[in-house]
Design an enzyme around this catalytic site. Structure first.
Site, PDB file in Angstrom:
ATOM      1  N   MET A 149      47.609  46.468  22.755  1.00 18.84           N
ATOM      2  CA  MET A 149      48.535  47.342  23.488  1.00 18.84           C
ATOM      3  C   MET A 149      48.759  48.623  22.688  1.00 18.84           C
ATOM      4  O   MET A 149      48.835  48.578  21.456  1.00 18.84           O
ATOM      5  CB  MET A 149      49.867  46.629  23.694  1.00 18.84           C
ATOM      6  N   MET A 194      46.136  39.189  36.291  1.00 20.90           N
ATOM      7  CA  MET A 194      47.417  39.221  35.576  1.00 20.90           C
ATOM      8  C   MET A 194      48.488  38.567  36.449  1.00 20.90           C
ATOM      9  O   MET A 194      48.735  38.990  37.575  1.00 20.90           O
ATOM     10  CB  MET A 194      47.820  40.670  35.266  1.00 20.90           C
ATOM     11  N   GLY A 238      50.060  31.993  25.894  1.00 23.28           N
ATOM     12  CA  GLY A 238      50.588  32.375  24.579  1.00 23.28           C
ATOM     13  C   GLY A 238      51.782  31.521  24.243  1.00 23.28           C
ATOM     14  O   GLY A 238      51.676  30.528  23.508  1.00 23.28           O
ATOM     15  N   ASP A 280      46.156  35.233  33.397  1.00 18.96           N
ATOM     16  CA  ASP A 280      46.853  35.592  32.155  1.00 18.96           C
ATOM     17  C   ASP A 280      48.326  35.911  32.416  1.00 18.96           C
ATOM     18  O   ASP A 280      48.645  36.845  33.144  1.00 18.96           O
ATOM     19  CB  ASP A 280      46.159  36.832  31.556  1.00 18.96           C
ATOM     20  N   GLY A 281      49.198  35.136  31.773  1.00 22.07           N
ATOM     21  CA  GLY A 281      50.623  35.459  31.783  1.00 22.07           C
ATOM     22  C   GLY A 281      51.504  34.384  32.390  1.00 22.07           C
ATOM     23  O   GLY A 281      51.302  33.972  33.536  1.00 22.07           O
ATOM     24  N   GLY A 282      52.431  33.890  31.601  1.00 25.38           N
ATOM     25  CA  GLY A 282      53.426  32.943  32.108  1.00 25.38           C
ATOM     26  C   GLY A 282      52.882  31.558  32.428  1.00 25.38           C
ATOM     27  O   GLY A 282      53.499  30.798  33.176  1.00 25.38           O
ATOM     28  N   GLY A 328      55.726  35.914  27.029  1.00 25.49           N
ATOM     29  CA  GLY A 328      56.938  35.179  27.378  1.00 25.49           C
ATOM     30  C   GLY A 328      57.570  35.544  28.706  1.00 25.49           C
ATOM     31  O   GLY A 328      58.737  35.245  28.940  1.00 25.49           O
ATOM     32  N   HIS A 351      41.577  41.746  25.194  1.00 28.70           N
ATOM     33  CA  HIS A 351      42.184  42.273  26.421  1.00 28.70           C
ATOM     34  C   HIS A 351      42.782  43.642  26.098  1.00 28.70           C
ATOM     35  O   HIS A 351      43.836  43.734  25.471  1.00 28.70           O
ATOM     36  CB  HIS A 351      43.270  41.274  26.893  1.00 28.70           C
ATOM     37  N   GLY A 410      52.212  43.833  28.975  1.00 29.48           N
ATOM     38  CA  GLY A 410      53.066  44.516  27.987  1.00 29.48           C
ATOM     39  C   GLY A 410      53.796  43.560  27.061  1.00 29.48           C
ATOM     40  O   GLY A 410      54.000  43.880  25.898  1.00 29.48           O
ATOM     41  N   PHE A 411      54.143  42.402  27.580  1.00 30.73           N
ATOM     42  CA  PHE A 411      54.921  41.478  26.749  1.00 30.73           C
ATOM     43  C   PHE A 411      54.531  40.032  27.027  1.00 30.73           C
ATOM     44  O   PHE A 411      54.166  39.687  28.153  1.00 30.73           O
ATOM     45  CB  PHE A 411      56.428  41.655  27.014  1.00 30.73           C
ATOM     46  N   ASP A 449      45.400  40.362  22.572  1.00 30.92           N
ATOM     47  CA  ASP A 449      46.035  41.420  23.371  1.00 30.92           C
ATOM     48  C   ASP A 449      46.166  42.723  22.589  1.00 30.92           C
ATOM     49  O   ASP A 449      46.816  42.768  21.544  1.00 30.92           O
ATOM     50  CB  ASP A 449      47.440  40.979  23.795  1.00 30.92           C
TER      51      ASP A 449
HETATM   52  C1  DX5 Z   1      50.666  40.156  28.570  1.00 26.29           C
HETATM   53  C2  DX5 Z   1      49.454  39.666  27.819  1.00 26.29           C
HETATM   54  C3  DX5 Z   1      49.279  38.187  27.888  1.00 26.29           C
HETATM   55  C4  DX5 Z   1      50.336  37.446  27.097  1.00 26.29           C
HETATM   56  C5  DX5 Z   1      50.503  36.065  27.653  1.00 26.29           C
HETATM   57  O1  DX5 Z   1      50.704  41.533  28.531  1.00 26.29           O
HETATM   58  O2  DX5 Z   1      48.293  40.269  28.340  1.00 26.29           O
HETATM   59  O3  DX5 Z   1      48.011  37.813  27.408  1.00 26.29           O
HETATM   60  O4  DX5 Z   1      49.999  37.348  25.757  1.00 26.29           O
HETATM   61  O5  DX5 Z   1      51.580  35.493  27.025  1.00 26.29           O
HETATM   62  P1  DX5 Z   1      52.453  34.360  27.684  1.00 26.29           P
HETATM   63  O6  DX5 Z   1      51.549  33.184  27.854  1.00 26.29           O
HETATM   64  O7  DX5 Z   1      53.543  34.135  26.696  1.00 26.29           O
HETATM   65  O8  DX5 Z   1      52.945  34.870  29.016  1.00 26.29           O
HETATM   66 ZN    ZN Z   2      46.374  39.331  27.783  1.00 25.07          ZN
END
Ligand code: DX5
Ligand code: ZN
Length: 223
Positions: free
Chosen positions: A37, A138, A199, A177-179, A146, A67, A143-144, A35
């Site tokens: 950012m 997404m 993640g 991607d995400g959660g 968790g 990404h 951005g974050f 990732d």
């Molecule tokens: C969010 C990222 C994701 C993130 C996923 O902005 O693009 O790739 O790392 O992390 P988890 O799996 O913890 O939601």
């Molecule tokens: Zn990502």
């Protein structure tokens, strides 16, 4: 297409990034999700191309999927390709010329991807189906790490798979991607995803081998 589990390094221990990357691959993850950012396109700042090059220098041979959550994307596409990225995914909102950026990625022999935010209309990819290798849906606002999985992503995945990707013969990977964690990964698989980015679902639940093994069981059985 085989299901792919992509470990998102954002949740790894950054003080030992090389070791974490190798361990998670040795534990059964198929690829690494990286990732990027920029504190502008998203309100957080992470890793630049030097980190990717450092992973390659450390000996990581697994695919690294970059990404990009940055604006503009142009120069960083070149920089990450040179730093050893296997695929490069960007957000259409951050690109001045989507087609040119997809071509730019392919010129480096990397796979290209478009990321679709929760509020982005997925029909934006229709014009580029001949140039996209990966669609990254997404399931959180970028951005974050968790964050909680946004459940409306499930219908979006189904729609993209059934109504958009079906318009081409090209194999386009549908990644989410995400959660994503052990408790909801089957649902994401049932919706039609091929690739699962996780993640905190992996790195916060050691040993990685066990959690990845259980995730793979869930996505294969889809129950
Ligand atoms: C969010 C990222 C994701 C993130 C996923 O902005 O693009 O790739 O790392 O992390 P988890 O799996 O913890 O939601
Ligand atoms: Zn990502």
């Amino acid at each position: 297409m085989r299901y792919e589990i992509a470990a998102s390094l954002l949740a790894a221990d950054f003080s030992q990034l090389g070791k974490e990357a190798q361990t998670v691959i040795d534990s059964g993850a198929d690829t690494l999700h990286f990732d990027v950012m920029d504190n502008h396109f998203v309100p957080n700042l992470t890793m630049g191309p030097m980190f990717c090059a450092a992973l390659r220098k450390y000996g990581i041979t697994a695919d690294i999927s970059v990404h990009l959550m940055v604006e503009p994307v142009d120069r960083l596409i070149d920089d990450f390709a040179k730093a050893g990225a296997s695929s490069i995914i960007f957000h259409p909102e951050a690109s001045k010329n989507i087609e040119e950026n997809l071509d730019q990625i392919h010129k480096h022999d990397c796979l290209s991807g478009i990321a679709i935010n929760p509020d982005t209309d997925p029909s934006i990819i229709e014009k580029f189906l001949e140039k996209i290798d990966i669609v990254l849906v997404m399931s959180v606002y970028p951005g974050f790490g968790g964050q909680k999985f946004i459940s409306s992503a499930l219908d979006k995945i189904k729609h993209i798979k059934n109504d958009i990707l079906s318009k081409t013969q090209r194999p386009i990977q549908l990644s989410v991607d995400g959660g994503i964690h052990l408790q909801n990964i089957s649902e994401v698989a049932r919706a039609g995803a091929d690739s699962f980015v996780s993640g905190s679902g992996i790195f916060l639940h050691p040993p990685y081998k066990d959690v990845i093994g259980k995730m793979r069981e869930k996505i294969t059985l889809k129950d």
